[in-house]
Design a protein around this motif. Sequence first.
Motif, PDB file in Angstrom:
ATOM      1  N   VAL A 187       0.656  -1.120  -0.115  1.00 11.71           N
ATOM      2  CA  VAL A 187       0.026  -0.223  -0.066  1.00 11.71           C
ATOM      3  C   VAL A 187       0.672   0.955  -0.142  1.00 11.71           C
ATOM      4  CG1 VAL A 187      -2.561   1.275   0.866  1.00 11.71           C
ATOM      5  CG2 VAL A 187      -1.769  -1.333   1.412  1.00 11.71           C
ATOM      6  N   VAL A 188       0.575   2.237  -0.431  1.00 10.14           N
ATOM      7  CA  VAL A 188       1.704   3.019  -1.217  1.00 10.14           C
ATOM      8  C   VAL A 188       0.494   4.373  -0.803  1.00 10.14           C
ATOM      9  CG1 VAL A 188       2.802   5.293  -2.698  1.00 10.14           C
ATOM     10  CG2 VAL A 188       3.478   2.474  -1.898  1.00 10.14           C
ATOM     11  N   LEU A 189       0.974   5.697   0.290  1.00 15.55           N
ATOM     12  CA  LEU A 189      -0.096   6.227   0.226  1.00 15.55           C
ATOM     13  C   LEU A 189       1.039   7.819  -0.044  1.00 15.55           C
ATOM     14  CD1 LEU A 189      -0.577   5.930   4.225  1.00 15.55           C
ATOM     15  CD2 LEU A 189      -1.760   5.337   2.514  1.00 15.55           C
ATOM     16  N   ASP A 190       0.141   8.130  -1.603  1.00 19.75           N
ATOM     17  CA  ASP A 190       0.544   9.518  -2.022  1.00 19.75           C
ATOM     18  C   ASP A 190       0.542  10.704  -1.187  1.00 19.75           C
ATOM     19  OD1 ASP A 190       1.629  10.951  -3.827  1.00 19.75           O
ATOM     20  OD2 ASP A 190       0.893  10.772  -5.500  1.00 19.75           O
ATOM     21  N   GLU A 191       0.992  11.942  -0.688  1.00 19.64           N
ATOM     22  CA  GLU A 191       0.895  12.145   0.360  1.00 19.64           C
ATOM     23  C   GLU A 191       1.140  13.575  -0.622  1.00 19.64           C
ATOM     24  OE1 GLU A 191       0.343  10.571   4.700  1.00 19.64           O
ATOM     25  OE2 GLU A 191       1.872  11.339   4.865  1.00 19.64           O
ATOM     26  N   ALA A 192       1.931  14.206  -1.568  1.00 17.38           N
ATOM     27  CA  ALA A 192       2.165  15.388  -2.317  1.00 17.38           C
ATOM     28  C   ALA A 192       1.604  16.127  -2.042  1.00 17.38           C
ATOM     29  CB  ALA A 192       1.713  15.056  -3.964  1.00 17.38           C
ATOM     30  N   TYR A 193       0.475  16.383  -1.267  1.00 15.69           N
ATOM     31  CA  TYR A 193      -0.171  17.954  -0.649  1.00 15.69           C
ATOM     32  C   TYR A 193      -0.573  17.467   0.604  1.00 15.69           C
ATOM     33  CZ  TYR A 193      -1.404  17.859  -5.817  1.00 15.69           C
ATOM     34  OH  TYR A 193      -1.194  17.666  -6.994  1.00 15.69           O
ATOM     35  N   ARG A 194       0.545  16.627   1.950  1.00 16.22           N
ATOM     36  CA  ARG A 194      -0.075  16.352   2.628  1.00 16.22           C
ATOM     37  C   ARG A 194       0.260  18.013   3.706  1.00 16.22           C
ATOM     38  NH1 ARG A 194      -1.644  13.951   7.315  1.00 16.22           N
ATOM     39  NH2 ARG A 194      -1.047  15.261   8.584  1.00 16.22           N
ATOM     40  N   GLU A 195       1.732  18.528   3.397  1.00 16.78           N
ATOM     41  CA  GLU A 195       1.650  19.873   4.304  1.00 16.78           C
ATOM     42  C   GLU A 195       0.343  20.717   3.503  1.00 16.78           C
ATOM     43  OE1 GLU A 195       3.279  18.660   1.406  1.00 16.78           O
ATOM     44  OE2 GLU A 195       5.601  18.118   2.391  1.00 16.78           O
ATOM     45  N   TYR A 196      -0.260  20.882   3.198  1.00 15.61           N
ATOM     46  CA  TYR A 196      -1.838  21.366   3.604  1.00 15.61           C
ATOM     47  C   TYR A 196      -2.406  21.293   4.209  1.00 15.61           C
ATOM     48  CZ  TYR A 196       1.239  23.638  -0.774  1.00 15.61           C
ATOM     49  OH  TYR A 196       1.688  23.670  -1.414  1.00 15.61           O
ATOM     50  N   VAL A 197      -2.785  20.118   5.157  1.00 12.83           N
ATOM     51  CA  VAL A 197      -3.750  19.139   5.557  1.00 12.83           C
ATOM     52  C   VAL A 197      -3.419  20.095   7.193  1.00 12.83           C
ATOM     53  CG1 VAL A 197      -4.293  17.562   6.260  1.00 12.83           C
ATOM     54  CG2 VAL A 197      -3.171  17.586   4.370  1.00 12.83           C
ATOM     55  N   ASP A 198      -4.480  20.632   7.023  1.00 14.48           N
ATOM     56  CA  ASP A 198      -4.740  20.881   8.563  1.00 14.48           C
ATOM     57  C   ASP A 198      -6.003  20.308   9.464  1.00 14.48           C
ATOM     58  OD1 ASP A 198      -6.685  21.970   7.451  1.00 14.48           O
ATOM     59  OD2 ASP A 198      -6.853  24.263   8.330  1.00 14.48           O
ATOM     60  N   ASP A 199      -5.958  19.472   9.139  1.00  8.76           N
ATOM     61  CA  ASP A 199      -7.252  18.651   9.491  1.00  8.76           C
ATOM     62  C   ASP A 199      -7.274  17.894  10.756  1.00  8.76           C
ATOM     63  OD1 ASP A 199      -9.200  16.989  10.939  1.00  8.76           O
ATOM     64  OD2 ASP A 199     -10.547  16.530   9.223  1.00  8.76           O
ATOM     65  N   PRO A 200      -6.672  17.986  12.229  1.00  4.01           N
ATOM     66  CA  PRO A 200      -5.806  16.606  13.002  1.00  4.01           C
ATOM     67  C   PRO A 200      -6.628  15.206  12.342  1.00  4.01           C
ATOM     68  CG  PRO A 200      -7.282  17.958  14.908  1.00  4.01           C
ATOM     69  CD  PRO A 200      -7.461  18.975  12.880  1.00  4.01           C
ATOM     70  N   ASP A 201      -7.873  15.078  12.080  1.00  5.01           N
ATOM     71  CA  ASP A 201      -8.007  13.664  12.188  1.00  5.01           C
ATOM     72  C   ASP A 201      -7.442  13.114  10.801  1.00  5.01           C
ATOM     73  OD1 ASP A 201     -10.447  11.295  12.646  1.00  5.01           O
ATOM     74  OD2 ASP A 201     -10.734  12.646  10.432  1.00  5.01           O
ATOM     75  N   VAL A 202      -6.719  13.668   9.971  1.00  3.97           N
ATOM     76  CA  VAL A 202      -5.970  13.183   8.353  1.00  3.97           C
ATOM     77  C   VAL A 202      -5.188  12.873   9.220  1.00  3.97           C
ATOM     78  CG1 VAL A 202      -5.357  13.339   6.367  1.00  3.97           C
ATOM     79  CG2 VAL A 202      -7.952  14.349   7.016  1.00  3.97           C
ATOM     80  N   VAL A 203      -4.007  11.498   9.552  1.00  2.59           N
ATOM     81  CA  VAL A 203      -4.004  11.031   9.693  1.00  2.59           C
ATOM     82  C   VAL A 203      -2.128  10.903   8.743  1.00  2.59           C
ATOM     83  CG1 VAL A 203      -1.893   9.134  11.419  1.00  2.59           C
ATOM     84  CG2 VAL A 203      -4.844   9.427  11.067  1.00  2.59           C
ATOM     85  N   ASP A 204      -0.637  11.929   8.954  1.00  2.00           N
ATOM     86  CA  ASP A 204       0.500  11.445   8.706  1.00  2.00           C
ATOM     87  C   ASP A 204       0.727  10.165   8.762  1.00  2.00           C
ATOM     88  OD1 ASP A 204       2.788  11.789   7.894  1.00  2.00           O
ATOM     89  OD2 ASP A 204       3.332  13.694   9.272  1.00  2.00           O
ATOM     90  N   GLY A 205       0.333   9.818   7.046  1.00  2.00           N
ATOM     91  CA  GLY A 205       1.134   8.269   6.732  1.00  2.00           C
ATOM     92  C   GLY A 205       2.703   8.218   7.682  1.00  2.00           C
ATOM     93  N   LEU A 206       3.512   8.754   7.627  1.00  2.00           N
ATOM     94  CA  LEU A 206       5.288   8.918   7.619  1.00  2.00           C
ATOM     95  C   LEU A 206       4.214   8.557   9.724  1.00  2.00           C
ATOM     96  CD1 LEU A 206       7.028  11.549   6.846  1.00  2.00           C
ATOM     97  CD2 LEU A 206       6.373   9.536   5.817  1.00  2.00           C
ATOM     98  N   ASN A 207       3.972   8.648   9.907  1.00  2.00           N
ATOM     99  CA  ASN A 207       3.459   7.885  11.548  1.00  2.00           C
ATOM    100  C   ASN A 207       2.820   6.720  11.919  1.00  2.00           C
ATOM    101  OD1 ASN A 207       4.095  10.066  13.026  1.00  2.00           O
ATOM    102  ND2 ASN A 207       1.997  11.509  13.078  1.00  2.00           N
ATOM    103  N   LEU A 208       2.387   6.410  10.198  1.00  2.00           N
ATOM    104  CA  LEU A 208       1.412   5.007  10.147  1.00  2.00           C
ATOM    105  C   LEU A 208       2.419   4.203   9.771  1.00  2.00           C
ATOM    106  CD1 LEU A 208      -1.988   6.172   8.395  1.00  2.00           C
ATOM    107  CD2 LEU A 208      -1.959   5.140  10.758  1.00  2.00           C
ATOM    108  N   TYR A 209       3.661   4.386   8.769  1.00  2.00           N
ATOM    109  CA  TYR A 209       4.654   3.443   7.931  1.00  2.00           C
ATOM    110  C   TYR A 209       5.048   2.169   8.585  1.00  2.00           C
ATOM    111  CZ  TYR A 209       8.943   5.098   7.815  1.00  2.00           C
ATOM    112  OH  TYR A 209      10.251   4.484   8.344  1.00  2.00           O
ATOM    113  N   ARG A 210       5.034   2.285   9.582  1.00  2.00           N
ATOM    114  CA  ARG A 210       5.270   1.451  10.682  1.00  2.00           C
ATOM    115  C   ARG A 210       5.079   0.065  11.494  1.00  2.00           C
ATOM    116  NH1 ARG A 210      10.999   4.139  12.677  1.00  2.00           N
ATOM    117  NH2 ARG A 210      10.699   6.295  11.877  1.00  2.00           N
ATOM    118  N   ARG A 211       3.654   0.686  11.298  1.00  2.00           N
ATOM    119  CA  ARG A 211       2.483  -0.411  11.622  1.00  2.00           C
ATOM    120  C   ARG A 211       2.457  -1.758  10.897  1.00  2.00           C
ATOM    121  NH1 ARG A 211      -2.126   1.554  14.193  1.00  2.00           N
ATOM    122  NH2 ARG A 211      -3.430   0.051  13.196  1.00  2.00           N
TER     123      ARG A 211
END
Length: 359
Positions: A187-211
Amino acid sequence: VSEPNSPYFREILDGIPVYRPGRTIVSPEGRSYKLSSNESPDAPLPSVRSAIAEAALEVNRYPDNAATELTSVLAARFGVPEEHLALGAGSVGVTQQLLEAVGEPGAEVVYAWRSFEAYPLLAQLAGVTAVQVPLREETHDLEAMLGAITDQTRLVLVCNPNNPTGTAVGGTELIEFLDRVPEHVLVVLDEAYREYVDDPDVVDGLNLYRRRDNIAVLRTFSKAYGLAGLRVGFLVGPPHIAAAIRKTMIPFAVNRLAQAAAVASLNAEDELRDRVAQTVAERDRVYNALRADGWTVPTTRANFVWLRLGKATTDFAEACAATGVAIRPFPGEGARVSIGDPEANDAFLAAAKAFPQRC
Ligand code: PMP
């Protein structure tokens, strides 16, 4: 322009269009607002410009193929081991490296549609079968994407936030999805626009990939870092994935100027953060103005808005073009409009207000 077919190449090329980038338009009065490619509206910072100029002194030499300094600065910045990183010529380059790595006859790649236009193009080039799962209400239908996975599926791409709709999947939903994807699928999360996310409910993939061992994240220097013209993107994932993606990179894909500019940008993040905050404020202003004017706009977490204009899309794009505003039309579906500087956004809002229809 339709190109003639050549007898020398794979037949599949006959059906693959050349990637069509966003247009630049100049109005009869000489006005030009480029809101068609989700770029940063800001010129490079002085510190980035001087890093590029310094790197230019050595362009007679090949760049560092391992991008040693950039890799080490990235690892420190994101708190990941260097073995978890792989670079490419833009995240589109890294996406191609991924598809090359999984690409063998019969392999399937699952992604939502509509999403980033390069996905079908790169999938076809790599000879893998694209399985497109329709968006539901402009958003990823993760349940349907799970249902589309077969024994042949190698890769699932989740564009979060999604280009061109701007919508993002929430953390709870995403985590549940990641935990249910079978182990044989990357599974690849394409987060090209991550820096513009200001909704805390949208989790940063970098905090998830080690799952799990089958998750990786794509990031780019093209949007928030303002280096679209230089082409640097990267993958963060477990070492076995990053290692494969390094192998499928064309030699020296990330050039000397790009490496230097990316390092300088990571060293200027405070200034860049201010620019992103400005874009986010402008995005909210454009979104609210459109809504107040009667438009239906899906909630966007990126640096663009989506208007589902359907049949009116082409007329809308032409009406914008007449005032020098270039947007990205998807004929029959809708229009994606990037957030630019306040003047460009005002020009777009004026064109939207003058348009006789609403969606
Ligand atoms: N992913 C998404 C979702 C995009 O919208 C884009 C750029 N339009 C990219 C990746 C590629 O960006 P780049 O190759 O410039 O890093």
